[in-house]
Design a protein around this motif. Structure first.
Motif, PDB file in Angstrom:
ATOM      1  N   THR A 191     -13.106  45.538  56.497  1.00 33.98           N
ATOM      2  CA  THR A 191     -13.815  45.323  55.179  1.00 33.98           C
ATOM      3  C   THR A 191     -14.091  43.994  54.870  1.00 33.98           C
ATOM      4  OG1 THR A 191     -12.768  47.925  55.481  1.00 33.98           O
ATOM      5  CG2 THR A 191     -13.821  47.177  53.118  1.00 33.98           C
ATOM      6  N   ASN A 195     -16.877  41.869  53.166  1.00 39.58           N
ATOM      7  CA  ASN A 195     -17.106  41.552  51.865  1.00 39.58           C
ATOM      8  C   ASN A 195     -16.889  40.132  51.731  1.00 39.58           C
ATOM      9  OD1 ASN A 195     -16.401  41.890  48.447  1.00 39.58           O
ATOM     10  ND2 ASN A 195     -16.159  44.308  49.625  1.00 39.58           N
ATOM     11  N   HIS A 201     -21.678  43.404  49.739  1.00 39.79           N
ATOM     12  CA  HIS A 201     -20.536  44.106  48.980  1.00 39.79           C
ATOM     13  C   HIS A 201     -21.443  45.083  48.831  1.00 39.79           C
ATOM     14  CE1 HIS A 201     -19.770  39.801  47.187  1.00 39.79           C
ATOM     15  NE2 HIS A 201     -21.649  39.154  47.434  1.00 39.79           N
ATOM     16  N   PHE A 202     -19.467  46.402  48.605  1.00 42.01           N
ATOM     17  CA  PHE A 202     -19.362  47.351  48.462  1.00 42.01           C
ATOM     18  C   PHE A 202     -17.833  47.359  47.600  1.00 42.01           C
ATOM     19  CE2 PHE A 202     -16.731  48.320  52.467  1.00 42.01           C
ATOM     20  CZ  PHE A 202     -17.075  47.478  52.682  1.00 42.01           C
ATOM     21  N   SER A 203     -17.328  48.364  47.857  1.00 43.55           N
ATOM     22  CA  SER A 203     -16.073  48.959  46.688  1.00 43.55           C
ATOM     23  C   SER A 203     -15.256  49.261  47.672  1.00 43.55           C
ATOM     24  CB  SER A 203     -16.800  50.307  45.546  1.00 43.55           C
ATOM     25  OG  SER A 203     -15.380  50.605  45.139  1.00 43.55           O
ATOM     26  N   THR A 204     -14.729  48.162  47.762  1.00 49.01           N
ATOM     27  CA  THR A 204     -13.478  48.371  48.762  1.00 49.01           C
ATOM     28  C   THR A 204     -12.237  48.789  48.828  1.00 49.01           C
ATOM     29  OG1 THR A 204     -12.335  45.960  48.428  1.00 49.01           O
ATOM     30  CG2 THR A 204     -13.835  46.014  50.160  1.00 49.01           C
ATOM     31  N   LEU A 205     -11.965  49.199  47.739  1.00 50.92           N
ATOM     32  CA  LEU A 205     -10.784  49.774  46.650  1.00 50.92           C
ATOM     33  C   LEU A 205     -10.423  51.172  47.565  1.00 50.92           C
ATOM     34  CD1 LEU A 205      -7.996  50.135  45.321  1.00 50.92           C
ATOM     35  CD2 LEU A 205     -10.019  51.190  43.678  1.00 50.92           C
ATOM     36  N   PRO A 206     -12.132  52.097  47.905  1.00 52.81           N
ATOM     37  CA  PRO A 206     -11.888  53.623  48.816  1.00 52.81           C
ATOM     38  C   PRO A 206     -10.661  53.341  49.931  1.00 52.81           C
ATOM     39  CG  PRO A 206     -14.044  53.502  47.851  1.00 52.81           C
ATOM     40  CD  PRO A 206     -13.248  52.005  47.102  1.00 52.81           C
ATOM     41  N   PHE A 261     -17.602  55.435  52.485  1.00 55.40           N
ATOM     42  CA  PHE A 261     -17.743  54.738  51.323  1.00 55.40           C
ATOM     43  C   PHE A 261     -17.969  53.054  51.812  1.00 55.40           C
ATOM     44  CE2 PHE A 261     -14.269  57.715  49.958  1.00 55.40           C
ATOM     45  CZ  PHE A 261     -15.302  58.074  48.114  1.00 55.40           C
ATOM     46  N   VAL A 315     -23.255  55.387  49.391  1.00 58.46           N
ATOM     47  CA  VAL A 315     -22.662  53.501  49.084  1.00 58.46           C
ATOM     48  C   VAL A 315     -23.681  52.854  49.974  1.00 58.46           C
ATOM     49  CG1 VAL A 315     -20.621  51.965  49.265  1.00 58.46           C
ATOM     50  CG2 VAL A 315     -20.779  54.606  48.660  1.00 58.46           C
ATOM     51  N   GLN A 318     -24.566  45.949  50.201  1.00 61.86           N
ATOM     52  CA  GLN A 318     -25.212  44.942  49.625  1.00 61.86           C
ATOM     53  C   GLN A 318     -25.946  43.648  50.968  1.00 61.86           C
ATOM     54  OE1 GLN A 318     -25.296  43.909  45.573  1.00 61.86           O
ATOM     55  NE2 GLN A 318     -25.442  45.823  45.268  1.00 61.86           N
TER      56      GLN A 318
END
Ligand code: ADP
Length: 627
Positions: A191, A195, A201-206, A261, A315, A318
């Motif tokens: 991840t 990133n 690009h994507f939200s890594t927190l979840p 995610f 999700v 990108q």
């Protein structure tokens, strides 16, 4: 008062005189105990020596195998009539006693240890005899205790040991747990790299949160697996399988969440589902494995479907794939088809191989158990043989002493009577006494044969071996039986070449063997017949033969002649016990020779021919005492 005949049978009092036994009997009293009652309690000082008169008693001892475990009662020995217990009454009174429990209604002879000790001290010879008996009893009891313990520990080990199938399954769960730790690190690294390094690009927190949840439940699984490993449950497999199922389902749900995610159908790493399915298929039975594969297909299809139908948000990764890829029907269908078939084919292949392996493992375990059982049976049979051997030794000792001594006394009285030393006998009385004397002599011969057989078995033949001249040996045998032959007007011929080489053997035993064959020849040949003793060189051997023209041997008797106690049809015409030929055979074999019988022999001549071989010189492999 307790009869001394009873005390004489008690192992610790054997060898004592009647007078000594009477003194002990004066100290004894009788007690009865009902079945199940505790006669002696472990740890309490025993003040009285007990002797079992009737019934059975078991001696028990509390044993603590591991420091934290409870004490278990172990039976050390089961006693029968005549055996003593409470032996610590003869030692310091604080020495540990074993518990003694009546198995049946029992009658006991009881005497104060103190009183017996006093007697033993006042009559040292008696003290020595009793002590000797006591040490034998104690040695035997120690042996039983050791055997019992070994067996007990053996069982325990078997009970604690997991079957190969169980331990393999647990090992695989441990692999799974290790693999999960690696997977968590992998997810975090991939991840972060995707990133930061590749600019996807994507939200890594979840994803990091899900990785932590996986870490937590993996910790719980790890602890639970440790417990499972030390479990003593009789059959762990169903428990292990349920546990694997729960783990795999949790993994599939976590993987689905990560895939969601991390781009859903856009992310090629969705193929990682395969790892879970393969791992589970190795441990689970066919049905559960397919169910799990279906769960994986279902979860992924639902996820992709819900995103496709835009029920849940998608999700987008990108910079990796076009943004509307998850909405392109042919692509989504192709991915789902490829995914489904990959999972089912993997499940099929893995379950087939794992099933085969499991079958082999079960077969090996069954074989192992069978071997263990057989080894135990062999051990038991061996113990029985040792017991029988002891019994035989006892019988032989008894035969040589208790049977021969009174017989010798009777025979000598008969000789005194027959010799006219106590007055003239009437003819009728003389004949009766002569018959008695003959019968006693026959009984003597029988006992001697028994003893011979035992001595030969014990290797006594080999003990007295040396170089001997065959010619001298055979001539002296012929001379020994010549009187018998002459009494029956038989001719005893010999054909023994002077130049025969010497042999290595026991002169007494070889003489016994040859005279035995000659006496049989005389016994089974009618008056006026001929018995021949010959010897010749035959390669590395010397062949010795005894032929007669007597009654011969029935064909069905021939294969059994050398067996103990076998008497052929011809045997009905003469006295005997059927032991002579078996003794001869053992003597010949102890010299590494061979023996056989023929009847009729040489062109159908009537009668019997017994021949045996002896190796020239000292045969290789013959172990002589002191060699
Ligand atoms: P026993 O002579 O005491 O019966 P043996 O062991 O010496 O015992 O012989 C076993 C049997 O072999 C005899 O009962 C007899 O039937 C047979 N046998 C032995 N020697 C001869 C012989 N020379 N001729 C015929 N039968 C014989």
């Amino acid at each position: 008062m307790i009869p001394i005949q009873l005390l004489r049978k008690v192992s610790v009092f054997q060898g004592l005189t009647d007078e000594q036994l009477e003194r002990i009997a004066g100290l004894c009293r009788e007690e009865t105990h009902s079945a199940g009652s505790l006669i002696l309690k472990e740890g309490e000082p025993a003040e009285e020596l007990h002797i079992l008169r009737e019934g059975r008693v078991t001696l028990e001892m509390g044993i603590r195998m591991w420091p934290e475990r409870r004490v278990r009662q172990m039976s050390v020995e089961s006693l029968n009539a005549g055996q003593p217990f409470g032996l610590s009454a003869l030692t310091e009174s604080d020495i540990w006693t074993m518990s003694a429990r009546a198995l049946d209604n029992c009658r006991l002879i009881v005497l104060q240890g103190r009183d017996l000790l006093y007697l033993m001290e006042s009559d040292r010879a008696m003290g020595c005899e009793i002590n000797r008996g006591l040490s034998n009893v104690l040695a035997e009891r120690l042996r039983y205790a050791r055997l019992g313990l070994t067996e007990y520990l053996g069982h325990r080990q078997v009970a604690r040991e997991q079957t190969p199938e169980e331990s393999t399954a647990i090992r695989r769960i441990q692999y799974g747990i290790n693999f999960r730790w690696i997977a968590i690190i992998g997810v975090v690294l991939i991840t972060a790299t995707a990133n930061m390094v590749f600019g996807i690009h994507f939200s890594t927190l979840p994803i990091f949160i899900i990785a932590s949840v996986i870490g937590l439940y993996n910790l719980a699984f790890w602890r639970y697996t440790e417990r499972l490993e030390s479990a003593e449950a009789p059959n762990l497999i169903p428990q292990v399988r349920r546990y694997v199922w729960v783990q795999s389902a949790a993994d599939l749900v976590a993987t689905t969440a990560i895939v969601h995610f991390a781009g859903g159908v856009e992310n090629p790493l969705f193929l990682y589902y395969v790892f879970h399915v393969i791992l589970a298929s190795i441990i689970l039975p066919y049905r559960s494995a397919y169910l799990l594969a279906t769960l994986a297909v279902g979860l992924f299809t639902t996820l992709v479907g819900l995103e496709y139908l835009q029920v849940i948000p998608h999700v987008h990764l990108q910079g990796l794939v076009p943004p509307d890829l998850y909405l392109q029907t042919p692509y989504v269908v192709a991915i789902l088809f490829g995914f489904g078939t990959t999972l089912y084919i993997s499940t099929y292949l893995t379950t087939a191989v794992a099933g085969e392996l499991r079958k082999r493992q079960r077969e090996t375990a069954a074989l192992h158990d069978r071997l263990l059982l057989e080894a135990k049976e062999l051990q038991r049979a061996n113990e029985e043989l040792v017991r029988l051997d002891k019994l035989k030794t006892y019988f032989l000792a008894m035969a040589s002493h208790d049977l021969k001594t009174p017989l010798a006394a009777v025979q000598s009285y008969l000789q005194v009577l027959l010799g006219g030393f106590v007055g003239e006998l009437e003819d009728e009385h003389r004949r009766m006494l002569e018959r008695c004397s003959i019968r006693i002599q026959e009984l003597f011969d029988l006992i001697n044969r028994f003893l011979d057989l035992a001595q030969i078995e014990k290797g006594k033949v080999v003990e007295g071996m040396g170089v001997i001249s065959v010619q001298e040996l055979l001539n002296s045998c012929a001379e020994e039986v010549r009187v018998l032959a002459t009494e029956r007007s038989q001719e005893l011929r010999t054909d023994i070449p002077a130049e025969l080489p010497s042999v290595y053997g026991s002169p007494d035993h070889l003489k016994q063997a040859v005279t035995n064959l000659l006496s049989n020849g005389i016994k089974y040949t009618s008056n006026g017949g001929t018995i021949t003793l010959c010897a010749r060189e035959l390669g590395d051997y010397i062949e010795i033969e005894v032929c007669d023209n007597g009654i011969g041997i029935d064909p069905e008797d021939l294969p059994h002649l050398f067996e103990q106690f076998y008497r052929g049809k011809g045997g009905e015409t003469a006295h005997g016990a059927g032991l002579g030929l078996s003794i001869v055979k053992r003597i010949v074999e102890a010299h590494q020779g061979q023996i056989w019988a023929e009847s009729p022999y040489a062109d159908g001549k009537p009668g019997a021919r017994f021949a045996f071989t002896l190796p020239k010189g000292k045969p290789a492999g013959l172990k002589i005492f002191g060699d």
